[in-house]
Design an enzyme around this catalytic site. Structure first.
Site, PDB file in Angstrom:
ATOM      1  CG  ASP A   6      -1.642   1.299   1.485  1.00  0.00           C
ATOM      2  OD1 ASP A   6      -2.256   1.449   2.564  1.00  0.00           O
ATOM      3  OD2 ASP A   6      -1.595   2.187   0.602  1.00  0.00           O
ATOM      4  CB  CYS A   7       2.645   2.885  -2.746  1.00  0.00           C
ATOM      5  SG  CYS A   7       3.327   1.256  -3.138  1.00  0.00           S
ATOM      6  CB  ILE A  12       5.989   1.569   0.892  1.00  0.00           C
ATOM      7  CG1 ILE A  12       6.275   2.557  -0.252  1.00  0.00           C
ATOM      8  CG2 ILE A  12       5.547   0.207   0.354  1.00  0.00           C
ATOM      9  CD1 ILE A  12       7.443   2.139  -1.148  1.00  0.00           C
ATOM     10  CE  LYS A  13       0.725   2.780   4.406  1.00  0.00           C
ATOM     11  NZ  LYS A  13       1.013   4.112   3.838  1.00  0.00           N
ATOM     12  CE1 TYR A  88     -14.710  11.588  -4.350  1.00  0.00           C
ATOM     13  CE2 TYR A  88     -12.975  11.775  -5.987  1.00  0.00           C
ATOM     14  CZ  TYR A  88     -13.474  12.084  -4.738  1.00  0.00           C
ATOM     15  OH  TYR A  88     -12.752  12.870  -3.867  1.00  0.00           O
ATOM     16  CB  ALA A  96      -6.217   3.346  -5.825  1.00  0.00           C
ATOM     17  CG  ASP A  97      -5.545   5.831  -0.433  1.00  0.00           C
ATOM     18  OD1 ASP A  97      -6.295   6.377  -1.280  1.00  0.00           O
ATOM     19  OD2 ASP A  97      -4.900   6.464   0.414  1.00  0.00           O
ATOM     20  NE  ARG A  98     -11.346   9.405  -0.323  1.00  0.00           N
ATOM     21  CZ  ARG A  98     -12.022  10.470  -0.799  1.00  0.00           C
ATOM     22  NH1 ARG A  98     -11.444  11.304  -1.650  1.00  0.00           N
ATOM     23  NH2 ARG A  98     -13.264  10.675  -0.415  1.00  0.00           N
TER      24      ARG A  98
END
Ligand SMILES: Nc1ncnc2c1ncn2[C@@H]1O[C@H](COP(=O)(O)OP(=O)(O)O)[C@@H](O)[C@H]1O
Ligand SMILES: CC(C)(COP(=O)(O)O)[C@@H](O)C(=O)NCCC(=O)O
Ligand SMILES: [K+]
Length: 240
Positions: A6-7, A12-13, A88, A96-98
């Site tokens: 997850d960037c 970066i996770k 949206y 994309a994280d949301r």
């Protein structure tokens, strides 16, 4: 083993997941080189979500493919995934994280939910009971607040300090305490307001989920459930 990444804009996770879905601990790194999977030899592929620019994301993917000789699938914000529909106006513009956090939240909650992600930015997203994403909010995260004070003032300077949630209602008598308590109180008040608003909009039974590096700052707020791996859960749905 599958490598998940997850960037975000700050960090970066990453973590490894085996084929039965058991996940290892989440690592938090600044650079790809610091990722050290315990069983690197068992890696068969990777899946990644990124809110960084296209060029930087492409570089990250190429570096992962070169280092471990594995294929990297990339999750993007799409119009619909499972029963969740993107609210949206232009679905591809939603971070994309949301999007992944929203998809995972609804899959976990199976009812209306609010997701707050406390990272570089603090994002809030709302999903109704049918899985329709209603949109959300973006505000500066805690580290941005601190950085702005440091950058835009001459005298707000102090050594890094550990957050102390117990002393929040004691006025600070040193710059560091004054800033840390001020920024933390602002963040907590904002998230509390979002909780109240979500309950009005979605009903009092809505699920309230928190994720992101600064989630511990609000973890005790009424009804909020911390889920550090929420984006990773969405990543496994988007890139099974
Ligand atoms: N182990 C950690 N390493 C770095 N930052 C952390 C850590 N734990 C909490 N934080 C806090 O989390 C914030 C970053 O959260 P994160 O969700 O990783 O951001 P992003 O997804 O925007 O990169 C940092 O600004 C910091 O305040
Ligand atoms: C809002 C964000 C910067 C949050 O990212 P993060 O704080 O995790 O780095 C990211 O979701 C993003 O780049 N969104 C695109 C704009 C939007 O969601 O409207
Ligand atoms: K994030």
């Amino acid at each position: 083993m599958i490598l998940e990444l997850d960037c975000g804009n700050s960090f970066i996770k990453w973590r490894c997941v085996n084929h039965s879905g058991d996940a290892g601990p989440i690592g938090v790194v600044k650079v790809l080189e610091d990722i050290e999977p315990a069983a690197a030899g068992d890696l068969v592929r990777a899946r990644l979500v990124s809110v960084r620019g296209e060029a930087e994301t492409a570089e990250l993917i190429a570096a992962i493919e070169d280092r471990w000789n594995i294929h990297v699938s990339r999750a993007r914000s799409v119009a619909k995934l499972g029963t969740v529909r993107n609210g949206y106006r232009h679905f591809e513009m939603l971070g994309a994280d949301r999007w992944l956090a929203v998809v995972a939240a609804y899959e976990v909650a199976k009812r209306a939910c609010m997701v707050v992600d406390l990272g570089t930015a603090v994002t809030v997203d709302l999903v109704d009971r049918e899985g329709q994403h209603l949109g959300g909010y973006i505000a500066p995260g805690l580290s941005l607040m601190r950085d702005q004070l440091n950058r835009e003032t001459r005298r707000v300077r102090y050594a890094p300090m550990k957050p102390n949630l117990q002393a929040l209602m004691t006025p600070g008598v040193e710059t560091g305490d004054a800033v840390e308590r001020g920024c933390t109180l602002m963040m907590r008040a904002y998230v509390s307001a979002q909780i109240t608003s979500a309950r009005e909009l979605l009903g009092s039974e809505c699920q309230l989920l928190a994720t992101g590096g600064d989630a511990p700052v609000v973890a005790d707020l009424d009804g909020l459930v911390s889920m550090p791996d929420l984006v990773f859960r969405g990543l496994s749905i988007a890139c099974p």
